[in-house]
Motif scaffolding. Sequence first.
Motif, mmCIF file in Angstrom:
data_model
loop_
_atom_site.group_PDB
_atom_site.id
_atom_site.type_symbol
_atom_site.label_atom_id
_atom_site.label_comp_id
_atom_site.label_asym_id
_atom_site.label_seq_id
_atom_site.Cartn_x
_atom_site.Cartn_y
_atom_site.Cartn_z
ATOM 1 N N HIS A 102 4.516 5.719 -5.250
ATOM 2 C CA HIS A 102 4.985 5.745 -6.386
ATOM 3 C C HIS A 102 4.164 5.158 -7.434
ATOM 4 C CE1 HIS A 102 9.205 5.720 -5.014
ATOM 5 N NE2 HIS A 102 8.969 5.135 -3.863
ATOM 6 N N GLY A 103 2.825 5.069 -6.898
ATOM 7 C CA GLY A 103 1.756 4.662 -8.209
ATOM 8 C C GLY A 103 2.032 3.291 -8.713
ATOM 9 N N LYS A 104 2.866 2.564 -8.478
ATOM 10 C CA LYS A 104 3.063 1.195 -8.706
ATOM 11 C C LYS A 104 3.106 0.054 -7.639
ATOM 12 C CE LYS A 104 5.949 2.925 -12.296
ATOM 13 N NZ LYS A 104 7.510 2.564 -13.077
ATOM 14 N N VAL A 105 2.915 -1.081 -8.136
ATOM 15 C CA VAL A 105 2.510 -2.285 -7.229
ATOM 16 C C VAL A 105 3.600 -3.392 -7.544
ATOM 17 C CG1 VAL A 105 0.330 -1.554 -6.303
ATOM 18 C CG2 VAL A 105 0.512 -3.439 -8.083
ATOM 19 N N ARG B 212 0.736 -1.248 0.112
ATOM 20 C CA ARG B 212 -0.142 -0.073 -0.001
ATOM 21 C C ARG B 212 1.046 1.212 -0.044
ATOM 22 N NH1 ARG B 212 -3.485 -3.124 3.343
ATOM 23 N NH2 ARG B 212 -2.594 -2.348 5.170
ATOM 24 N N GLN B 213 1.855 1.358 0.758
ATOM 25 C CA GLN B 213 2.777 2.206 0.906
ATOM 26 C C GLN B 213 3.585 2.781 -0.305
ATOM 27 O OE1 GLN B 213 5.595 1.909 3.991
ATOM 28 N NE2 GLN B 213 3.680 1.333 5.379
ATOM 29 N N LEU B 214 3.872 1.625 -1.201
ATOM 30 C CA LEU B 214 4.685 1.666 -2.409
ATOM 31 C C LEU B 214 3.612 2.315 -3.389
ATOM 32 C CD1 LEU B 214 7.265 0.738 -2.985
ATOM 33 C CD2 LEU B 214 6.535 -1.520 -4.064
ATOM 34 N N SER B 215 2.402 1.764 -3.349
ATOM 35 C CA SER B 215 1.276 2.263 -4.353
ATOM 36 C C SER B 215 0.936 3.676 -4.131
ATOM 37 C CB SER B 215 -0.023 1.398 -4.086
ATOM 38 O OG SER B 215 -0.941 1.973 -5.099
ATOM 39 N N LEU C 12 7.614 -16.149 -0.616
ATOM 40 C CA LEU C 12 7.316 -16.049 -1.992
ATOM 41 C C LEU C 12 6.942 -14.620 -2.318
ATOM 42 C CD1 LEU C 12 7.546 -17.037 -4.852
ATOM 43 C CD2 LEU C 12 5.398 -17.821 -4.688
ATOM 44 N N LEU C 13 5.980 -14.064 -1.627
ATOM 45 C CA LEU C 13 5.306 -12.844 -1.588
ATOM 46 C C LEU C 13 6.420 -11.612 -1.148
ATOM 47 C CD1 LEU C 13 1.742 -13.271 -0.325
ATOM 48 C CD2 LEU C 13 2.623 -13.011 -2.646
ATOM 49 N N ARG C 14 7.117 -12.068 -0.116
ATOM 50 C CA ARG C 14 8.413 -11.269 0.532
ATOM 51 C C ARG C 14 9.424 -10.740 -0.543
ATOM 52 N NH1 ARG C 14 8.790 -7.564 4.176
ATOM 53 N NH2 ARG C 14 9.661 -6.317 2.731
ATOM 54 N N ASN C 15 9.800 -11.967 -1.245
ATOM 55 C CA ASN C 15 10.795 -11.947 -2.226
ATOM 56 C C ASN C 15 10.450 -10.789 -3.297
ATOM 57 O OD1 ASN C 15 12.738 -13.335 -1.064
ATOM 58 N ND2 ASN C 15 12.686 -15.252 -2.195
ATOM 59 N N THR C 16 9.047 -11.243 -3.739
ATOM 60 C CA THR C 16 8.416 -10.478 -4.893
ATOM 61 C C THR C 16 8.292 -8.865 -4.569
ATOM 62 O OG1 THR C 16 7.017 -12.328 -5.680
ATOM 63 C CG2 THR C 16 6.430 -10.054 -6.364
ATOM 64 N N LEU C 17 8.211 -8.692 -3.298
ATOM 65 C CA LEU C 17 7.980 -7.259 -2.933
ATOM 66 C C LEU C 17 9.469 -6.752 -2.747
ATOM 67 C CD1 LEU C 17 6.713 -4.761 -1.286
ATOM 68 C CD2 LEU C 17 6.785 -6.208 0.809
ATOM 69 N N ASP C 18 10.210 -7.220 -2.364
ATOM 70 C CA ASP C 18 11.692 -6.894 -2.250
ATOM 71 C C ASP C 18 12.279 -6.637 -3.664
ATOM 72 O OD1 ASP C 18 11.666 -7.240 0.658
ATOM 73 O OD2 ASP C 18 12.877 -8.854 0.384
ATOM 74 N N GLY C 19 12.065 -7.379 -4.611
ATOM 75 C CA GLY C 19 12.274 -7.284 -5.912
ATOM 76 C C GLY C 19 11.873 -6.199 -6.544
ATOM 77 N N ALA C 20 10.814 -5.783 -6.149
ATOM 78 C CA ALA C 20 9.702 -4.548 -6.726
ATOM 79 C C ALA C 20 10.381 -3.239 -6.231
ATOM 80 C CB ALA C 20 8.209 -4.810 -6.191
ATOM 81 N N LYS C 21 10.605 -3.346 -4.857
ATOM 82 C CA LYS C 21 11.195 -2.236 -4.321
ATOM 83 C C LYS C 21 12.540 -1.818 -4.669
ATOM 84 C CE LYS C 21 10.789 -1.993 0.325
ATOM 85 N NZ LYS C 21 10.981 -2.435 1.644
ATOM 86 N N ARG C 22 13.381 -2.979 -5.130
ATOM 87 C CA ARG C 22 14.902 -2.501 -5.837
ATOM 88 C C ARG C 22 14.392 -1.535 -7.097
ATOM 89 N NH1 ARG C 22 16.812 -7.668 -3.486
ATOM 90 N NH2 ARG C 22 15.809 -8.785 -5.263
ATOM 91 N N VAL C 23 13.479 -1.920 -7.809
ATOM 92 C CA VAL C 23 13.441 -1.286 -9.104
ATOM 93 C C VAL C 23 12.604 0.010 -8.897
ATOM 94 C CG1 VAL C 23 12.149 -1.348 -11.502
ATOM 95 C CG2 VAL C 23 13.427 -3.600 -10.312
ATOM 96 N N ILE C 24 11.311 -0.162 -8.163
ATOM 97 C CA ILE C 24 10.559 1.140 -8.125
ATOM 98 C C ILE C 24 11.096 2.311 -7.251
ATOM 99 C CG2 ILE C 24 8.283 1.979 -7.070
ATOM 100 C CD1 ILE C 24 7.245 -0.725 -7.735
ATOM 101 N N GLU C 25 11.795 2.016 -6.313
ATOM 102 C CA GLU C 25 12.455 2.902 -5.143
ATOM 103 C C GLU C 25 13.804 3.446 -5.851
ATOM 104 O OE1 GLU C 25 12.416 1.067 -1.279
ATOM 105 O OE2 GLU C 25 10.298 1.593 -0.955
ATOM 106 N N GLN C 26 14.238 2.917 -6.792
ATOM 107 C CA GLN C 26 15.529 3.645 -7.441
ATOM 108 C C GLN C 26 15.212 5.097 -7.905
ATOM 109 O OE1 GLN C 26 16.874 0.969 -10.586
ATOM 110 N NE2 GLN C 26 18.078 -0.415 -8.955
#
Length: 327
Positions: free
Chosen positions: A40-43, A34-37, A313-327
Amino acid sequence: MESSSSSSSDHQATVIDGKAIAKTIRSEIADEVRQLSQKHGKVPGLAVVIVGSRKDSQSYVSMKRKACAEVGIQSFDVDLPEQISETELISKVHELNANPDVHGILVQLPLPKHINEEKVLTEISLEKDVDGFHPLNIGKLAMKGRDPLFQPCTPKAICFPLATCCSILCKSSLLFALLCGCLELLSRSGISVKGKKAVVVGRSNIVGLPVSLLLLKADATVTIVHSRSNDPESTIREADIIIAAAGQAMMIKGSWIKPGAVVIDVGTNAVDDPSKKSGYRLVGDVDFKEASKVAGWITPVPGGVGPMTVAMLLRNTLDGAKRVIEQ
């Protein structure tokens, strides 16, 4: 003397509730999504690829997709026919590698016999390998001072904070997620790994090997017991922490366990049970009833490591997204 004997016979290990811990982790993930969305407007996006129509695989995939929806992760459903060629499947993986909205790729195993599983899995982008199967992720896990982008999920479930500080499931990518869950269970139960004697029963690439590497990174003294080990009972009796991942129903008896030891049972074995509608019940690699009278902490089967699988699995997906989205 009688009081002491009675106290000993009445001892019951603390049962580590994997369902409750997994529920807490999912809630934490949903908050971060939710915070990411909002910021940054992305999930995060997870692509789940399934080939064919095996009922068990369909069930696992349905579970993962439902879990994504519950925490706000976008699920990309890729359902392919049984007869798809290896080349076509790899092409589909490449498409997902190139899709910026996909932050994790999971190929449901087993694949049809005409497809080389290892070849397909190594085509998944290292940055999207949320199952932790890529050889480079495992290689970095094995090297001192290096951290993989993703830790395999079953061992990680035993001690996930390291990233920041089986017969029915063995053919499913879910089991790799289970690995991540094992260490998370220890951490969230307030159990320290540092300096402890840990014995891993089983040396598979999916569970035994990676969990032993994670335990080493957590500063445990690790011994692996396998099918060629001499006198495994004596080795297991010395353990402060036992990770059972041999794929043999109830092979570890209560007499094999040191009083007060921690027992994490990764095994999932079906045994005949006419009293069940299905005709079978699930048991672990540890004799739970016997072990509970000796161990300090123990995970049940089902309800222990298993529920942690999808959470990791969900945790890993979130971590992967944060590496990309928060850059």
